[in-house]
Scaffold this motif. Structure first.
Motif, PDB file in Angstrom:
ATOM      1  N   MET A   1      79.343 -22.734  27.325  1.00 49.10           N
ATOM      2  CA  MET A   1      78.135 -23.156  26.609  1.00 49.10           C
ATOM      3  C   MET A   1      76.902 -22.840  27.452  1.00 49.10           C
ATOM      4  O   MET A   1      76.903 -23.038  28.658  1.00 49.10           O
ATOM      5  N   GLN A   2      75.821 -22.347  26.800  1.00 49.67           N
ATOM      6  CA  GLN A   2      74.588 -22.033  27.498  1.00 49.67           C
ATOM      7  C   GLN A   2      73.951 -23.300  28.076  1.00 49.67           C
ATOM      8  O   GLN A   2      73.752 -24.285  27.379  1.00 49.67           O
ATOM      9  N   ARG A   3      73.643 -23.246  29.363  1.00 51.17           N
ATOM     10  CA  ARG A   3      73.009 -24.385  30.014  1.00 51.17           C
ATOM     11  C   ARG A   3      71.525 -24.429  29.672  1.00 51.17           C
ATOM     12  O   ARG A   3      70.818 -23.436  29.798  1.00 51.17           O
ATOM     13  N   ARG A   4      71.057 -25.570  29.240  1.00 48.38           N
ATOM     14  CA  ARG A   4      69.652 -25.708  28.858  1.00 48.38           C
ATOM     15  C   ARG A   4      68.761 -25.737  30.088  1.00 48.38           C
ATOM     16  O   ARG A   4      69.095 -26.351  31.099  1.00 48.38           O
ATOM     17  N   VAL A   5      67.633 -25.053  29.981  1.00 55.72           N
ATOM     18  CA  VAL A   5      66.644 -25.036  31.056  1.00 55.72           C
ATOM     19  C   VAL A   5      65.628 -26.131  30.763  1.00 55.72           C
ATOM     20  O   VAL A   5      64.985 -26.134  29.712  1.00 55.72           O
ATOM     21  N   ASN A   6      65.505 -27.090  31.685  1.00 54.16           N
ATOM     22  CA  ASN A   6      64.629 -28.245  31.489  1.00 54.16           C
ATOM     23  C   ASN A   6      63.837 -28.543  32.751  1.00 54.16           C
ATOM     24  O   ASN A   6      64.220 -28.127  33.852  1.00 54.16           O
ATOM     25  N   GLY A   7      62.760 -29.318  32.588  1.00 54.71           N
ATOM     26  CA  GLY A   7      62.115 -29.957  33.725  1.00 54.71           C
ATOM     27  C   GLY A   7      61.257 -29.057  34.590  1.00 54.71           C
ATOM     28  O   GLY A   7      60.573 -28.160  34.109  1.00 54.71           O
ATOM     29  N   ALA A   8      61.312 -29.330  35.895  1.00 51.16           N
ATOM     30  CA  ALA A   8      60.445 -28.658  36.866  1.00 51.16           C
ATOM     31  C   ALA A   8      61.183 -27.473  37.483  1.00 51.16           C
ATOM     32  O   ALA A   8      62.159 -27.651  38.205  1.00 51.16           O
ATOM     33  N   ILE A   9      60.708 -26.277  37.175  1.00 51.39           N
ATOM     34  CA  ILE A   9      61.303 -25.054  37.725  1.00 51.39           C
ATOM     35  C   ILE A   9      60.280 -24.424  38.663  1.00 51.39           C
ATOM     36  O   ILE A   9      59.141 -24.143  38.260  1.00 51.39           O
ATOM     37  N   THR A  10      60.659 -24.218  39.911  1.00 53.97           N
ATOM     38  CA  THR A  10      59.742 -23.648  40.894  1.00 53.97           C
ATOM     39  C   THR A  10      59.660 -22.136  40.735  1.00 53.97           C
ATOM     40  O   THR A  10      60.684 -21.439  40.805  1.00 53.97           O
TER      41      THR A  10
ATOM     42  N   LEU B   1      60.027 -24.747  24.589  1.00 56.50           N
ATOM     43  CA  LEU B   1      58.678 -24.307  24.959  1.00 56.50           C
ATOM     44  C   LEU B   1      58.381 -24.793  26.372  1.00 56.50           C
ATOM     45  O   LEU B   1      58.647 -25.946  26.718  1.00 56.50           O
ATOM     46  N   TYR B   2      57.821 -23.903  27.192  1.00 58.38           N
ATOM     47  CA  TYR B   2      57.573 -24.183  28.600  1.00 58.38           C
ATOM     48  C   TYR B   2      56.143 -23.810  28.960  1.00 58.38           C
ATOM     49  O   TYR B   2      55.545 -22.912  28.368  1.00 58.38           O
ATOM     50  N   SER B   3      55.616 -24.484  29.970  1.00 55.76           N
ATOM     51  CA  SER B   3      54.292 -24.179  30.489  1.00 55.76           C
ATOM     52  C   SER B   3      54.407 -23.405  31.799  1.00 55.76           C
ATOM     53  O   SER B   3      55.324 -23.640  32.586  1.00 55.76           O
TER      54      SER B   3
ATOM     55  N   ARG C   1      59.476 -28.507  26.945  1.00 54.44           N
ATOM     56  CA  ARG C   1      60.777 -28.800  27.548  1.00 54.44           C
ATOM     57  C   ARG C   1      60.727 -28.741  29.067  1.00 54.44           C
ATOM     58  O   ARG C   1      61.613 -29.273  29.732  1.00 54.44           O
ATOM     59  N   GLY C   2      59.707 -28.085  29.633  1.00 55.89           N
ATOM     60  CA  GLY C   2      59.641 -27.975  31.088  1.00 55.89           C
ATOM     61  C   GLY C   2      58.483 -27.104  31.517  1.00 55.89           C
ATOM     62  O   GLY C   2      57.700 -26.627  30.697  1.00 55.89           O
ATOM     63  N   SER C   3      58.389 -26.882  32.833  1.00 62.02           N
ATOM     64  CA  SER C   3      57.293 -26.097  33.405  1.00 62.02           C
ATOM     65  C   SER C   3      57.805 -25.201  34.518  1.00 62.02           C
ATOM     66  O   SER C   3      58.605 -25.629  35.361  1.00 62.02           O
ATOM     67  N   PHE C   4      57.336 -23.963  34.516  1.00 59.58           N
ATOM     68  CA  PHE C   4      57.542 -23.043  35.622  1.00 59.58           C
ATOM     69  C   PHE C   4      56.291 -23.142  36.488  1.00 59.58           C
ATOM     70  O   PHE C   4      55.203 -22.754  36.066  1.00 59.58           O
ATOM     71  N   SER C   5      56.448 -23.683  37.687  1.00 62.44           N
ATOM     72  CA  SER C   5      55.297 -24.114  38.475  1.00 62.44           C
ATOM     73  C   SER C   5      55.170 -23.388  39.807  1.00 62.44           C
ATOM     74  O   SER C   5      56.127 -23.330  40.596  1.00 62.44           O
ATOM     75  N   SER C   6      53.955 -22.875  40.079  1.00 62.41           N
ATOM     76  CA  SER C   6      53.641 -22.341  41.402  1.00 62.41           C
ATOM     77  C   SER C   6      53.427 -23.475  42.392  1.00 62.41           C
ATOM     78  O   SER C   6      53.857 -23.397  43.546  1.00 62.41           O
ATOM     79  N   ALA C   7      52.747 -24.540  41.958  1.00 61.15           N
ATOM     80  CA  ALA C   7      52.445 -25.665  42.844  1.00 61.15           C
ATOM     81  C   ALA C   7      53.701 -26.363  43.340  1.00 61.15           C
ATOM     82  O   ALA C   7      53.695 -26.972  44.414  1.00 61.15           O
ATOM     83  N   ALA C   8      54.800 -26.256  42.583  1.00 63.12           N
ATOM     84  CA  ALA C   8      56.043 -26.897  43.009  1.00 63.12           C
ATOM     85  C   ALA C   8      56.545 -26.334  44.327  1.00 63.12           C
ATOM     86  O   ALA C   8      57.320 -26.995  45.036  1.00 63.12           O
ATOM     87  N   ASN C   9      56.135 -25.123  44.696  1.00 60.20           N
ATOM     88  CA  ASN C   9      56.468 -24.604  46.018  1.00 60.20           C
ATOM     89  C   ASN C   9      56.001 -25.544  47.119  1.00 60.20           C
ATOM     90  O   ASN C   9      56.634 -25.665  48.164  1.00 60.20           O
TER      91      ASN C   9
END
Length: 308
Positions: free
Chosen positions: A1-10, A185-187, A202-210
């Motif tokens: 099953m495809q794993r859902r992408v959620n939350g804070a992604i760096t 939908l992601y930011s 559903r989540g965010s791809f974040s530069s600041a999370a680095n």
């Protein structure tokens, strides 16, 4: 099953020393992100200086991320270019190296029509089996997704997400009714990431999370659990950092902040250059206000069981 992408992604950076990937620095940085609880890793994106990485460098970065993640979190790889054939080749390579999904920007510079965009992603889906997350970033590509195009792209079964970097929260209300549940939908816009999640993202791809992986993850988690007061408090703390990082192109500002915190080299590849004095001052102030939340872990390559 495809794993859902959620939350804070760096959206990871690539540390360089003398124009060569600092492998130890990258491993240390990735492990810190994982120990801090981020929900995923994005490799080879704009923040990672993906457009100036060689193919062997891309492969090395992906290998490190996949091996360190050990399946605990998804590793997503940016594979989009302005050439459909190259995008297909890079997506196939990401799949071979163990990526969980491909992060595919709209073709830049070429400025295709909306019809061309649909055909681009249809060809990609027909020639690869990796789940796809479309990245819509009009400021960099000079094109934007139309609602009718969103509806057509939703018919492609391997598309699992659309990430938007415009900062326009109203898009969620416009796009969500056009999409099946499998498409999240992601930011990719840090300053509006919290508002995006509250509005149904559903989540965010974040530069600041680095820089603040634990805080950024906590903000996303709090918002996802409807602890909005806590999420807003964290967002208020992060606002000076978001503002400072946005003063100049992302890789340079993020690396500069990390150099102040950890001693990581702030080297970037041309055509990017180091930050200006006023930006340096703003970043220093923002980082100081977040201590001790933004700090690195002293890890060595032996911790990872990886060869160099």
């Amino acid at each position: 099953m495809q794993r859902r992408v959620n939350g804070a992604i760096t959206a990871l950076i690539t540390p360089f020393r003398d124009d060569t990937i600092d492998t130890v620095g990258l491993m240390t940085h990735v492990e810190w992100q994982l120990l801090s609880g981020v929900d995923g890793l994005l490799a080879c994106s704009l923040t990672d200086e993906g457009p100036v990485l060689t193919e062997p460098e891309r492969s090395r970065i992906i290998d490190i991320c996949v091996e360190l993640a050990e399946g605990q979190v998804p590793v997503i790889v940016a594979t989009g270019t302005n050439d459909t054939a190259t995008t297909i080749a890079q997506t196939r390579q990401a799949r071979k190296l163990g990526a969980a999904a491909a992060f595919v920007t709209l073709p830049y510079y070429s400025k295709p029509s909306q019809k061309g965009l649909v055909h681009h992603f249809e060809q990609l889906a027909d020639n690869t089996d990796l789940p796809l997350i479309i990245h819509n970033l009009p400021a960099h590509t000079a094109i934007d997704l139309a609602s009718a195009t969103i509806a057509r792209l939703a018919e492609i079964p391997t598309i699992i997400g659309i990430a938007d970097g415009s900062g326009d929260i109203a898009r969620i209300g416009t796009w969500r009714p056009l999409l099946p549940e499998r498409i999240g939908l992601y930011s990719t816009h840090d300053a509006s990431a919290l508002a995006f999640i509250i509005a149904g993202g559903r989540g965010s791809f974040s530069s600041a999370a680095n820089i603040v992986p634990r805080l950024f993850h906590s903000m996303q988690l709090s918002a996802g659990c409807d602890h909005l007061a806590a999420a807003r408090l964290i967002d208020d703390r992060l606002r000076p950092l978001f503002k400072a990082l946005a003063r100049e192109p992302g890789p340079a500002t993020v690396k500069h902040a990390l150099s102040l915190m950890t001693g990581m080299s702030c080297e970037v590849r041309l055509p990017l250059t180091g930050v200006e004095a006023e930006t340096d001052s703003a970043i220093q102030t923002a980082v100081a206000s977040l201590q001790p939340d933004c700090h690195s872990h002293a890890l060595s390559p032996s911790t990872f069981g990886l060869g160099l």
